[in-house]
Design a protein around this motif. Structure first.
Motif, PDB file in Angstrom:
ATOM      1  N   SER A 116       0.807  -1.220   0.000  1.00  0.00           N
ATOM      2  CA  SER A 116       0.000   0.000   0.000  1.00  0.00           C
ATOM      3  C   SER A 116       0.840   1.269   0.000  1.00  0.00           C
ATOM      4  O   SER A 116       0.320   2.353  -0.230  1.00  0.00           O
ATOM      5  CB  SER A 116      -0.931   0.019   1.223  1.00  0.00           C
ATOM      6  OG  SER A 116      -0.168   0.034   2.428  1.00  0.00           O
ATOM      7  N   GLY A 117       2.141   1.156   0.258  1.00  0.00           N
ATOM      8  CA  GLY A 117       2.993   2.333   0.299  1.00  0.00           C
ATOM      9  C   GLY A 117       3.267   2.897  -1.087  1.00  0.00           C
ATOM     10  O   GLY A 117       3.085   2.240  -2.108  1.00  0.00           O
ATOM     11  N   ALA A 118       3.702   4.128  -1.122  1.00  0.00           N
ATOM     12  CA  ALA A 118       4.116   4.804  -2.354  1.00  0.00           C
ATOM     13  C   ALA A 118       3.023   4.825  -3.419  1.00  0.00           C
ATOM     14  O   ALA A 118       3.313   4.783  -4.619  1.00  0.00           O
ATOM     15  CB  ALA A 118       5.384   4.144  -2.927  1.00  0.00           C
ATOM     16  N   ALA A 119       1.756   4.918  -2.981  1.00  0.00           N
ATOM     17  CA  ALA A 119       0.658   4.936  -3.947  1.00  0.00           C
ATOM     18  C   ALA A 119       0.733   6.154  -4.862  1.00  0.00           C
ATOM     19  O   ALA A 119       0.460   6.066  -6.060  1.00  0.00           O
ATOM     20  CB  ALA A 119      -0.687   4.903  -3.210  1.00  0.00           C
ATOM     21  N   PRO A 121      -5.496  -4.128  -8.878  1.00  0.00           N
ATOM     22  CA  PRO A 121      -5.112  -3.821  -7.492  1.00  0.00           C
ATOM     23  C   PRO A 121      -3.603  -3.856  -7.314  1.00  0.00           C
ATOM     24  O   PRO A 121      -2.878  -4.472  -8.105  1.00  0.00           O
ATOM     25  CB  PRO A 121      -5.779  -4.948  -6.696  1.00  0.00           C
ATOM     26  CG  PRO A 121      -5.875  -6.086  -7.662  1.00  0.00           C
ATOM     27  CD  PRO A 121      -6.128  -5.441  -9.007  1.00  0.00           C
ATOM     28  N   GLY A 122      -3.126  -3.194  -6.273  1.00  0.00           N
ATOM     29  CA  GLY A 122      -1.705  -3.205  -5.989  1.00  0.00           C
ATOM     30  C   GLY A 122      -0.921  -2.452  -7.036  1.00  0.00           C
ATOM     31  O   GLY A 122      -1.353  -1.416  -7.539  1.00  0.00           O
ATOM     32  N   LEU A 173      -4.569  -8.684  -0.751  1.00  0.00           N
ATOM     33  CA  LEU A 173      -5.896  -8.133  -0.518  1.00  0.00           C
ATOM     34  C   LEU A 173      -6.666  -8.945   0.516  1.00  0.00           C
ATOM     35  O   LEU A 173      -6.643 -10.179   0.479  1.00  0.00           O
ATOM     36  CB  LEU A 173      -6.716  -8.142  -1.817  1.00  0.00           C
ATOM     37  CG  LEU A 173      -6.117  -7.453  -3.046  1.00  0.00           C
ATOM     38  CD1 LEU A 173      -7.032  -7.659  -4.246  1.00  0.00           C
ATOM     39  CD2 LEU A 173      -5.902  -5.976  -2.785  1.00  0.00           C
ATOM     40  N   THR A 174      -7.352  -8.254   1.410  1.00  0.00           N
ATOM     41  CA  THR A 174      -8.314  -8.914   2.280  1.00  0.00           C
ATOM     42  C   THR A 174      -9.556  -9.264   1.460  1.00  0.00           C
ATOM     43  O   THR A 174      -9.704  -8.832   0.309  1.00  0.00           O
ATOM     44  CB  THR A 174      -8.731  -7.995   3.436  1.00  0.00           C
ATOM     45  OG1 THR A 174      -9.415  -6.860   2.892  1.00  0.00           O
ATOM     46  CG2 THR A 174      -7.527  -7.542   4.243  1.00  0.00           C
ATOM     47  N   ALA A 175     -10.464 -10.018   2.061  1.00  0.00           N
ATOM     48  CA  ALA A 175     -11.708 -10.367   1.361  1.00  0.00           C
ATOM     49  C   ALA A 175     -12.495  -9.112   0.993  1.00  0.00           C
ATOM     50  O   ALA A 175     -13.049  -9.022  -0.111  1.00  0.00           O
ATOM     51  CB  ALA A 175     -12.550 -11.292   2.229  1.00  0.00           C
ATOM     52  N   ASP A 176     -12.562  -8.148   1.894  1.00  0.00           N
ATOM     53  CA  ASP A 176     -13.274  -6.904   1.596  1.00  0.00           C
ATOM     54  C   ASP A 176     -12.624  -6.171   0.422  1.00  0.00           C
ATOM     55  O   ASP A 176     -13.313  -5.607  -0.434  1.00  0.00           O
ATOM     56  CB  ASP A 176     -13.289  -5.984   2.817  1.00  0.00           C
ATOM     57  CG  ASP A 176     -14.240  -6.479   3.907  1.00  0.00           C
ATOM     58  OD1 ASP A 176     -15.110  -7.311   3.600  1.00  0.00           O
ATOM     59  OD2 ASP A 176     -14.093  -6.022   5.060  1.00  0.00           O
ATOM     60  N   ALA A 210     -12.180  -4.435  -5.281  1.00  0.00           N
ATOM     61  CA  ALA A 210     -11.323  -4.343  -6.467  1.00  0.00           C
ATOM     62  C   ALA A 210     -11.917  -5.027  -7.686  1.00  0.00           C
ATOM     63  O   ALA A 210     -11.609  -4.649  -8.823  1.00  0.00           O
ATOM     64  CB  ALA A 210      -9.952  -4.961  -6.167  1.00  0.00           C
ATOM     65  N   LEU A 211     -12.769  -6.046  -7.481  1.00  0.00           N
ATOM     66  CA  LEU A 211     -13.202  -6.895  -8.590  1.00  0.00           C
ATOM     67  C   LEU A 211     -13.889  -6.139  -9.729  1.00  0.00           C
ATOM     68  O   LEU A 211     -13.612  -6.447 -10.899  1.00  0.00           O
ATOM     69  CB  LEU A 211     -14.094  -8.023  -8.080  1.00  0.00           C
ATOM     70  CG  LEU A 211     -14.428  -9.113  -9.096  1.00  0.00           C
ATOM     71  CD1 LEU A 211     -13.167  -9.736  -9.682  1.00  0.00           C
ATOM     72  CD2 LEU A 211     -15.306 -10.194  -8.454  1.00  0.00           C
ATOM     73  N   PRO A 212     -14.747  -5.154  -9.486  1.00  0.00           N
ATOM     74  CA  PRO A 212     -15.367  -4.466 -10.627  1.00  0.00           C
ATOM     75  C   PRO A 212     -14.353  -3.830 -11.583  1.00  0.00           C
ATOM     76  O   PRO A 212     -14.511  -3.925 -12.809  1.00  0.00           O
ATOM     77  CB  PRO A 212     -16.247  -3.407  -9.953  1.00  0.00           C
ATOM     78  CG  PRO A 212     -16.590  -3.996  -8.631  1.00  0.00           C
ATOM     79  CD  PRO A 212     -15.346  -4.721  -8.200  1.00  0.00           C
TER      80      PRO A 212
END
Length: 199
Positions: A30-33, A118-119, A126-129, A134-136
């Motif tokens: 999640s860093g350096a986004a 993602p990422g 990724l967590t389940a949430d 992210a899926l869409p």
């Protein structure tokens, strides 16, 4: 010297993802986004050129800077060890000689669609949430057909052949495989991981 790049995408129990995050932190993913968005914008601004090893080097090196992180190595290894319990439907593994499969996919997609994943450049935890969220956008990037799919597949093959020595996987698998895994994870209520590996 011969080497092989691998891309492993797999579903993991949400509890396992959270345990890895608790032990190792989320920073490697999640860093350096902001820097990642800036680098995608730089990529989008590059004029089109014929793909050669030399012309692709800046982009290839840019991708590696975002995914080959020493601080993520132990966490990724912990995730990979747990994939042995994941059904085949929930795992996708691709290999290519002298290049990395997710780099070929990102080249095929281009910066706009790559930014929907993602990422960073196919590296994520990724967590389940987060899978559900992210899926869409993953669907928008990977669930393509017709002319768009043909163009993306041609560009994936171009990268694999010109920068590496091809792959045993068809170009379409680079679209369908990770999408299948994330759809499986969403149905199962699982998290997911994506790792670049070099052997």
């Amino acid at each position: 010297m011969s080497w092989m790049g691998m891309w492993v995408v797999g579903a993991l129990p949400d509890s396992a993802v959270r345990a890895v995050r608790e032990q190792h932190g989320a920073q490697p993913w999640s860093g350096a986004a902001a820097e990642y968005r800036e680098d995608l914008a730089w990529w989008a601004a590059q004029p089109p050129v014929a793909l050669t090893r030399e012309s692709a080097q800046p982009l290839a090196e840019l991708m590696l800077c975002h995914v080959e992180l020493a601080e993520a190595a132990e966490a990724e290894e912990a995730c990979l060890q747990q994939l042995s319990g994941t059904p085949a439907e929930g795992v996708f593994v691709a290999g290519a000689r002298k290049t990395h499969p997710p780099a070929a996919l990102c080249h095929g997609l281009g910066p706009g669609a790559t930014g929907l994943l993602p990422g960073r450049f196919g590296s994520f935890l990724l967590t389940a949430d987060e899978v559900r969220s992210a899926l869409p956008e993953v669907e928008r990037a990977l669930a393509v057909g017709g002319h768009r799919r043909a163009v993306v597949a041609e560009r994936i093959e171009e990268w694999l052949e010109r920068l590496g020595n091809g792959s045993q996987h068809q170009a379409g698998e680079f679209l369908d495989g990770p999408l299948r895994v994330l759809r499986y994870a969403e149905r199962a209520g699982d998290g997911a991981v994506g790792c670049w590996r070099t052997y």
